[in-house]
Design a protein around this motif. Sequence first.
Motif, short mmCIF file in Angstrom:
data_model
loop_
_atom_site.label_atom_id
_atom_site.label_comp_id
_atom_site.label_asym_id
_atom_site.label_seq_id
_atom_site.Cartn_x
_atom_site.Cartn_y
_atom_site.Cartn_z
N MET A 1 22.96 -10.69 -44.24
CA MET A 1 22.61 -10.98 -42.68
C MET A 1 24.23 -11.38 -42.02
O MET A 1 24.15 -11.34 -40.97
N PRO B 1 16.00 -11.02 -32.08
CA PRO B 1 15.56 -11.94 -30.90
C PRO B 1 15.13 -11.07 -29.63
O PRO B 1 15.91 -10.70 -28.70
N SER C 1 15.34 -13.73 -43.21
CA SER C 1 16.42 -13.26 -43.67
C SER C 1 17.59 -14.24 -44.04
O SER C 1 18.31 -13.77 -44.98
N PRO D 1 8.13 -17.30 -30.25
CA PRO D 1 8.84 -15.97 -30.07
C PRO D 1 9.86 -15.54 -31.14
O PRO D 1 10.25 -16.73 -31.66
N ALA D 2 10.17 -14.35 -31.31
CA ALA D 2 11.33 -14.00 -32.24
C ALA D 2 12.58 -14.53 -31.77
O ALA D 2 12.64 -14.81 -30.89
N GLY D 3 13.35 -14.49 -32.93
CA GLY D 3 14.79 -15.30 -32.71
C GLY D 3 14.90 -16.86 -32.80
O GLY D 3 15.81 -17.43 -32.35
N GLN E 1 18.60 -20.04 -36.16
CA GLN E 1 18.55 -18.76 -35.82
C GLN E 1 18.51 -17.81 -37.18
O GLN E 1 18.78 -18.13 -38.13
N GLY E 2 18.27 -16.60 -36.93
CA GLY E 2 18.47 -15.61 -37.97
C GLY E 2 17.17 -15.26 -38.84
O GLY E 2 17.31 -14.30 -39.76
N GLY E 3 16.13 -15.69 -38.77
CA GLY E 3 14.78 -15.58 -39.28
C GLY E 3 15.02 -15.71 -40.82
O GLY E 3 15.75 -16.46 -41.49
N GLY F 1 3.58 -9.09 -36.28
CA GLY F 1 4.39 -9.87 -35.85
C GLY F 1 5.95 -9.26 -35.41
O GLY F 1 6.47 -8.31 -36.32
N PRO F 2 6.75 -9.61 -34.44
CA PRO F 2 6.14 -10.62 -33.47
C PRO F 2 4.50 -10.58 -33.23
O PRO F 2 4.35 -9.18 -32.78
N CYS F 3 3.99 -11.48 -33.12
CA CYS F 3 2.52 -11.38 -32.91
C CYS F 3 1.65 -12.19 -31.47
O CYS F 3 2.53 -12.59 -30.80
N ILE F 4 0.76 -12.01 -31.39
CA ILE F 4 -0.06 -12.67 -30.25
C ILE F 4 0.10 -14.11 -30.45
O ILE F 4 0.10 -15.03 -31.28
N PHE G 1 15.02 -20.54 -24.80
CA PHE G 1 13.69 -20.05 -24.37
C PHE G 1 12.75 -20.04 -25.62
O PHE G 1 11.49 -20.37 -25.45
N GLU H 1 4.53 -10.67 -27.80
CA GLU H 1 4.06 -10.52 -28.68
C GLU H 1 3.98 -8.89 -29.32
O GLU H 1 3.25 -8.29 -29.90
N GLN I 1 22.22 -12.77 -34.19
CA GLN I 1 21.90 -13.93 -33.60
C GLN I 1 23.15 -14.98 -34.37
O GLN I 1 23.71 -14.81 -35.04
N GLY J 1 20.56 -17.13 -27.80
CA GLY J 1 20.06 -16.69 -28.90
C GLY J 1 20.17 -15.18 -29.11
O GLY J 1 19.77 -14.80 -30.17
N GLN K 1 8.24 -15.87 -35.46
CA GLN K 1 7.35 -15.06 -34.79
C GLN K 1 6.00 -14.74 -35.24
O GLN K 1 5.27 -13.55 -34.84
N PRO L 1 18.50 -21.27 -29.35
CA PRO L 1 17.75 -20.05 -28.91
C PRO L 1 16.97 -20.93 -27.81
O PRO L 1 15.61 -21.08 -28.08
#
Lengths: 354, 354
Positions: free
Chosen positions: B217, B234, A74, A194-196, A70-72, A8-11, A236, B35, B70, B196, A189, A234
């Motif tokens: 963070m 991101p 974490s 997607p990430a973000g 946002q920020g994951g 990750g970020p992965c498929i 997108f 990905e 982010q 983002g 992700q 975010p």
Amino acid sequence: MRHNFGAGPCILPQEVYKQAAQAVLDFKDGLSILEISHRTPQFEAVVEEATELIKELMNVPAGYSVLFLQGGASMQFAMVPMNLLSTKGFAAYSDTGVWANKAIKEAKMLGKVEVVSSSKSENYNFVPKDFVIPNDADYYHFTSNNTIYGTEVFNFPKTNVPLVCDMSSDILSRTVDVSQFDLIYAGAQKNIGPAGLTVAIVKDEILGKVDRVIPSMMDYKVHIDGKSMYNTPPVFSIYVAMFNLRWLKAKGGVAEIEKDNILKANALYREIDRNKLFKGTCAVEDRSRMNVCFVMEDSSLEKEFLRLADNAGFEGLAGHRSVGGFRASMYNALSINSVHALIELMQDFEEKNK
Amino acid sequence: MRHNFGAGPCILPQEVYKQAAQAVLDFKDGLSILEISHRTPQFEAVVEEATELIKELMNVPAGYSVLFLQGGASMQFAMVPMNLLSTKGFAAYSDTGVWANKAIKEAKMLGKVEVVSSSKSENYNFVPKDFVIPNDADYYHFTSNNTIYGTEVFNFPKTNVPLVCDMSSDILSRTVDVSQFDLIYAGAQKNIGPAGLTVAIVKDEILGKVDRVIPSMMDYKVHIDGKSMYNTPPVFSIYVAMFNLRWLKAKGGVAEIEKDNILKANALYREIDRNKLFKGTCAVEDRSRMNVCFVMEDSSLEKEFLRLADNAGFEGLAGHRSVGGFRASMYNALSINSVHALIELMQDFEEKNK
């Protein structure tokens, strides 16, 4: 043809990439998704659909809010205690991996924490089971899947205190009863998008009970009131997540993908156990379906296997530096054909090294 | 052909959309940018290039760190006081618009704030100039461009306390002397890249001086040490920002784009002042080059003009609800042809309404 086993970020599904690329060129009237105001009715509809899809796919009961943040994970490590840990109380945590440990560290910055179980001394190679969650804790926090060590929690702890779970790496991969939880969060992700982007599923009634001052952006209530649009989201990442959630729904939903995930995991673990060159790294009953960690009996062969895998189009198979060996992450969008291809590679390697 | 005058997320160069769409389909070896692990050498190179491009384009001196974060400017509203406002001290702020006001509100949650100037009573239609920044403030915060009201600060305040600036809506649109500042931040979704993503430019030596506990963070130092990769960044937004920064560099950099932006702004303000139907809403000397706010002498005609504009392919011209009328946002990627098309529309409308 690449086989993306990355952690990750992965498929994501191939069709999602196509839809995302198209939206970058033309989202509406020739305008790109990258230049669209989040306040347009078109994008408000996107956020609403993505929110509803998560509610539907996870069967989220009434009384819960689904948030795009946002920020994951974490950032959630800090947001959780900020919103739920009272200045006089304490929180209970399980320490089952690097990320669980980071969550504990952040909570300790803000208040009192009791670590009620830990597998740290065994390099996190199992999930602790017999432990007591104090009835007077403000909440209990655990990580449902430990990405780095390849363990997964299959029986969720029962407790009468609010149950908080970092589901970053197995959300939407298996059915869970959301009503057991008070707060679920996940970095997007892996199986979301997607990430973000971060998703939180919050039981509304647990909020507003601490006297702490909470910065607006860290306050779940603010984001609930703003319907995930307190500030510019975010754009997108949410749009692509919507495509991915639609894909999952068309696949038959979480219960169906869970069957695929079980097939994929069983096939690979079977080979690891059968093949004389390889062995798994963690307790059999705690083996993760998302992240399969394994090493070689003769570690001097590992470099060669990785090189072969790389040449054969395999991506992201190197294990995390704290475990070594290999990690095959098999998120929702990874085809079983990729798993069979990996198994074949392992069998060929066994043949060559007889 | 659409003319995107939206206030943000806003127009980016057409070639950036093409590059972004291509990367969604194939970033490397057939893998999508969606990905890709952020820990791959390929993506680490992206973060490094984007960082270096900002340093180069803005002529960032030694001793400053450029960060990709982010949460947008809204998260910075809290991060700034968390990192810079001491528990016994106070911060000075100028209140020049909705966003400046939100920054003040967040700072007040964390400590003492002195509002040293405000144009609130005049609906923020000018930039206050003669005010005193106390020498013992922990820092002074202002907003260089007020997106909603269409004012911009052309003479930066001189002070011996750390100077902190929200440059969200005019960063990279004009040359600024970064060495005058101690902290600059900006949501990406105007002249940097997709929503983002947030950019912060921090003078390293101002950090580490408060005794407050800072969640990881929210701690600039943590992100500096992590080179913007403390946690999963991101990915896509940073990659697209890199393309956009490359575009700006190829255009000749900030000094060159500033000339274009002055031409665009002058042309539109000239028409607003000349055309009998329209008038500007703020003090002439404070008129923003990025966000041009104007209304009609006869407000009953505004709906019709907006409808005409919409039919003619103009996007995002409605003014913010707190000002009304129109707002033409003219970020870097907006072509002067779009400005001329708008001027023509205004002239046609004047002709029709003689």
